[in-house]
Design an enzyme around this catalytic site. Sequence first.
Site, PDB file in Angstrom:
ATOM      1  N   LYS A 134       4.169   9.122   8.884  1.00  0.00           N
ATOM      2  CA  LYS A 134       3.943   8.527  10.207  1.00  0.00           C
ATOM      3  C   LYS A 134       4.986   8.995  11.241  1.00  0.00           C
ATOM      4  O   LYS A 134       4.884  10.120  11.712  1.00  0.00           O
ATOM      5  CB  LYS A 134       3.848   7.006  10.089  1.00  0.00           C
ATOM      6  CG  LYS A 134       2.696   6.629   9.136  1.00  0.00           C
ATOM      7  CD  LYS A 134       2.192   5.224   9.184  1.00  0.00           C
ATOM      8  CE  LYS A 134       0.887   5.080   8.410  1.00  0.00           C
ATOM      9  NZ  LYS A 134       0.984   4.479   7.101  1.00  0.00           N
ATOM     10  N   TYR A 193       0.856  -1.185   0.000  1.00  0.00           N
ATOM     11  CA  TYR A 193       0.000   0.000   0.000  1.00  0.00           C
ATOM     12  C   TYR A 193       0.887   1.228   0.000  1.00  0.00           C
ATOM     13  O   TYR A 193       1.879   1.287   0.731  1.00  0.00           O
ATOM     14  CB  TYR A 193      -0.891   0.007   1.250  1.00  0.00           C
ATOM     15  CG  TYR A 193      -1.749   1.255   1.391  1.00  0.00           C
ATOM     16  CD1 TYR A 193      -2.824   1.478   0.531  1.00  0.00           C
ATOM     17  CD2 TYR A 193      -1.480   2.206   2.378  1.00  0.00           C
ATOM     18  CE1 TYR A 193      -3.620   2.618   0.670  1.00  0.00           C
ATOM     19  CE2 TYR A 193      -2.271   3.345   2.518  1.00  0.00           C
ATOM     20  CZ  TYR A 193      -3.342   3.545   1.657  1.00  0.00           C
ATOM     21  OH  TYR A 193      -4.118   4.667   1.797  1.00  0.00           O
ATOM     22  N   ASP A 233       9.175   2.797  -0.189  1.00  0.00           N
ATOM     23  CA  ASP A 233       8.142   3.466   0.589  1.00  0.00           C
ATOM     24  C   ASP A 233       8.307   3.001   2.036  1.00  0.00           C
ATOM     25  O   ASP A 233       7.885   1.915   2.410  1.00  0.00           O
ATOM     26  CB  ASP A 233       6.750   3.114   0.047  1.00  0.00           C
ATOM     27  CG  ASP A 233       5.647   3.823   0.822  1.00  0.00           C
ATOM     28  OD1 ASP A 233       5.954   4.474   1.845  1.00  0.00           O
ATOM     29  OD2 ASP A 233       4.475   3.714   0.405  1.00  0.00           O
TER      30      ASP A 233
HETATM   31  C1  PLP Z   1       0.346   4.932   5.778  1.00  0.00           C
HETATM   32  C2  PLP Z   1       1.090   4.659   4.508  1.00  0.00           C
HETATM   33  C3  PLP Z   1       0.998   5.500   3.397  1.00  0.00           C
HETATM   34  C4  PLP Z   1       0.035   6.652   3.332  1.00  0.00           C
HETATM   35  O1  PLP Z   1       0.308   7.623   4.287  1.00  0.00           O
HETATM   36  P1  PLP Z   1      -0.882   8.623   4.710  1.00  0.00           P
HETATM   37  O2  PLP Z   1      -0.209   9.563   5.640  1.00  0.00           O
HETATM   38  O3  PLP Z   1      -1.948   7.795   5.323  1.00  0.00           O
HETATM   39  O4  PLP Z   1      -1.332   9.291   3.460  1.00  0.00           O
HETATM   40  C5  PLP Z   1       1.797   5.231   2.317  1.00  0.00           C
HETATM   41  N1  PLP Z   1       2.647   4.195   2.303  1.00  0.00           N
HETATM   42  C6  PLP Z   1       2.760   3.364   3.349  1.00  0.00           C
HETATM   43  C7  PLP Z   1       3.742   2.250   3.298  1.00  0.00           C
HETATM   44  C8  PLP Z   1       1.965   3.554   4.481  1.00  0.00           C
HETATM   45  O5  PLP Z   1       2.051   2.696   5.495  1.00  0.00           O
END
Ligand code: PLP
Length: 417
Positions: free
Chosen positions: A264, A141, A236
């Site tokens: 995060k 994701y 990511d």
């Molecule tokens: C949480 C997350 C996102 C998206 O971040 P948001 O701040 O919710 O937009 C993208 N990539 C990964 C791996 C994530 O865990």
Amino acid sequence: MTNESLFQEALTHFPGGVSSPVRAFRAVGGTPKFFRKAEGAWFEDEEGVRFLDLCMSWGPLILGHAHPDVLAAVQEAMREGLTFGAPSRRELALARRIKEMVPFVEKMRFVSSGTEAVMSAIRAARGFTGRTHILKFEGCYHGHADALLVKAGSGLATFGEPTSAGVPESVASLTQVVPLDDLEALEKVFLMYGEELACAIIEPIPANNGLLLQDLSLLKRLRELCAKHGALLIFDEVISGFRVGPGGAAELYGITPDLVTYGKIIGGGMPVGLYGGRADVMGVVSPDGPVYQAGTLSGNPVAMAAGLATLERLTPAVYADLKHKGAQWAKAFERIPGLHCPHAGSLLWPLFQPGVKRADRVESGAIAQFNKLHKLMLEQSVYLAPSGYEVGFLSAAHGDTELAKFEAAVDAVAKGF
Ligand SMILES: *Cc1c(COP(=O)(O)O)cnc(C)c1O
């Protein structure tokens, strides 16, 4: 106020009664809790029930809820103004700390969410390479940007199909999707489309469809293939960054991406995202280069203060402790008959099925078992993320008292399995 009455009102304001879908408890059933305050590893709902939190706002709170030093930093910053819309020294302080922890980040740009970081990194990759296609892995994701709400298409072609209404097929078709844990499929996509790929993006520790720990050979081969074909590699690390160690998965595995995205933890509970990496690639970003990307609240001083206060407290000792706890809590979880708990650092994934490396291999029976677990644990005042595809997060505030509480809850629910 009861959770139920608050939720009934919320349903009149918000789709599904929530500001982000998984919070609605649709996967596990029941009424979402409305939280009014939190501290350390605990939070309290509007009915006054205290829960031991294993979701921790989905990752940012590596020091625990409402850490006093983070709150103090936020208060100090906010007294000087909430936003300037102009450069401020707090951006520099956070950037310096990030470079100390992740030396391959030569240049960076702050944004306000993980989604924005990923979306911008992909635009930069396309701008830098002059190519349009991108590659992602099924089961990873990357936020909700159009190009990434995509799953593998049917048939021989790997062109993606939208996973959300509102995403045009023409956009999805520029995303190639390959399964995790499948080197052959990866080789094939690079063979067919390698010269058209601007980038490949992966969660080096896939943690958004469960914790799908991969063999290191996949990341190694991906790094080689990207280099060979002139595609950029984007890690990511919105979850894994600053969590599995100071340099995230890149450092843990000794593999350096061209670009990286964070979110995060980097905001310590405030909205911060970041993309960065190679200086030459970041050189395409506006105003140095032709790739446009901007943000009214980017580099927000209060958010920078929360991020810095958090990162400054992430010492080697904290990481060693978090790693130790990850193993300890996973072992405690496995007292439940049939439950397996893969873990990476302080990330845990309770699943009633062993050895899963791909999201599509998760059995529906395992998810049904999780839903039962979720309900029973809530009754014991332990709050798990409300979906069997979500991981659990520990923090520095999960200490011996919390472990004892958790073990007691586990032993109580174990009888039900
Ligand atoms: C949480 C997350 C996102 C998206 O971040 P948001 O701040 O919710 O937009 C993208 N990539 C990964 C791996 C994530 O865990």
